[in-house]
Scaffold this active site. Structure first.
Site, PDB file in Angstrom:
ATOM      1  N   ASP A  66     146.363  95.089   0.373  1.00 26.21           N
ATOM      2  CA  ASP A  66     146.167  93.648   0.580  1.00 26.21           C
ATOM      3  C   ASP A  66     146.078  92.954  -0.794  1.00 26.21           C
ATOM      4  O   ASP A  66     145.726  93.590  -1.792  1.00 26.21           O
ATOM      5  CB  ASP A  66     144.870  93.476   1.387  1.00 26.21           C
ATOM      6  N   ASP A 101     150.355  89.051  -4.481  1.00 20.65           N
ATOM      7  CA  ASP A 101     149.879  87.696  -4.238  1.00 20.65           C
ATOM      8  C   ASP A 101     150.063  86.827  -5.478  1.00 20.65           C
ATOM      9  O   ASP A 101     149.239  86.842  -6.385  1.00 20.65           O
ATOM     10  CB  ASP A 101     148.412  87.725  -3.821  1.00 20.65           C
ATOM     11  N   HIS A 154     141.033  81.863   3.798  1.00 22.79           N
ATOM     12  CA  HIS A 154     140.282  83.114   3.639  1.00 22.79           C
ATOM     13  C   HIS A 154     138.806  82.790   3.792  1.00 22.79           C
ATOM     14  O   HIS A 154     138.336  81.776   3.283  1.00 22.79           O
ATOM     15  CB  HIS A 154     140.514  83.710   2.249  1.00 22.79           C
ATOM     16  N   GLY A 155     138.106  83.654   4.504  1.00 23.52           N
ATOM     17  CA  GLY A 155     136.689  83.393   4.708  1.00 23.52           C
ATOM     18  C   GLY A 155     136.477  82.613   5.990  1.00 23.52           C
ATOM     19  O   GLY A 155     137.423  82.214   6.667  1.00 23.52           O
TER      20      GLY A 155
HETATM   21 ZN   LIG Z   1     144.475  87.584   2.996  1.00 17.41          ZN
END
Ligand SMILES: [Zn+2]
Length: 289
Positions: free
Chosen positions: A80, A102, A185-186
């Site tokens: 990830d 990313d 995210h979160g």
């Molecule tokens: Zn992610």
């Protein structure tokens, strides 16, 4: 056994999604794996850079592979959010089934440039490995949030647009794309994250021509999940909900028996809590009644 690429193609065809859950240790993995086994659905285990450093890059790869082989069951491992080409190479070399580079915080040109290096390396080492790219910043951590992370794309103008998605996929040759479509995210303290832009998901899916991945699934409503999957989302990531359940499960087990010191007893509460979250999410993603 079907490989990950063909399982994802199947899921897309059937308009269901493969669940992706993050782990930091072997107990979370056990909870998630047992839920997938019960439902007989494929599952992807994810490890962020921090999670895989804690676990050991080669160790998590060996553990997931051993589960897949011993049980003849479709469980796969994804690197990830990896922020460097070097990190991607390390995961490829360790035998991961999928990797994410990313570059969402980089310029589009720089994201494309580094992404291409990752795709080239992955293809040369293992033609079966899937490579995912990220377009649009959605915040950086899997925790309970007081507010929307600064700089996160949640207004329509900031979401990933279809033309850019198409350009990115064509230039890099990625297998999977994670766009910013209102996801974060979160998980917000209120328990309800902002709504997804379902129309944008359809537009991006058509323009990009590859399966889409929805990150930051924690806190998204069941209705939004169903609509996002129908619109072309084929993998859904859940991390924060798993972390929260794990911590609570262990905490309760320790409070219930203050004298217990055997980890294989008090950790069971955490494993069970993780199992239950993964079970509910996998049912929803796979359209299991
Ligand atoms: Zn992610």
């Amino acid at each position: 056994m079907q490989d990950l690429r063909s399982l994802i193609a199947d899921a897309q065809e059937r308009k269901v999604a493969v669940g992706h859950f993050n782990v930091s240790d072997s107990e979370q993995l056990r909870g998630i794996f047992s839920a997938a086994q019960e439902l007989a659905v494929p599952v992807i285990i994810g490890v962020s850079e921090g999670e895989r450093e804690f676990f050991g890059v080669r160790q998590i790869a060996a553990l997931v592979r051993s589960l897949r082989e011993e049980h003849d069951f479709p469980v796969f491992l994804n690197a990830d959010h990896t922020y460097s080409v070097e990190g991607v190479k390390k995961a490829v070399d360790a035998g991961f089934d999928a990797v994410i580079f990313d570059g969402a915080k980089l310029s589009l040109a720089e994201n494309i440039e580094q992404m291409k290096q990752c795709v080239a390396y992955a293809r040369s080492a293992n033609p079966a490995i899937l490579v995912e790219g990220e377009l649009g910043y959605i915040g950086g951590s899997s925790k309970i949030l007081d507010e929307v992370p600064s700089g996160a794309a949640i207004t329509d103008e900031l979401l990933t647009n279809a033309a850019e998605a198409q350009q990115f996929v064509e230039a890099t040759g990625v297998d999977l794309l994670a766009p910013a479509v209102g996801n974060l995210h979160g998980m917000l303290k209120s328990g309800k994250n902002p709504n997804l832009n379902i129309g944008r998901i359809s537009e991006i899916r058509q323009a990009a021509g590859v399966p889409l991945v929805l990150h930051g699934g924690s806190g998204i409503s069941d209705e939004d999940f169903r609509a996002a999957i129908t619109a072309g989302t084929t993998i859904v990531h859940i991390n924060t909900e798993i972390r929260l359940a794990y911590r609570k499960g262990i905490q309760i087990a320790l409070q219930d028996d203050r004298e217990e010191i055997a980890p294989y007893r008090f950790m069971k509460g955490g494993v069970k809590a993780v199992h239950d979250v993964a079970h509910a999410r996998l049912k929803l993603f796979n359209g299991v009644a």
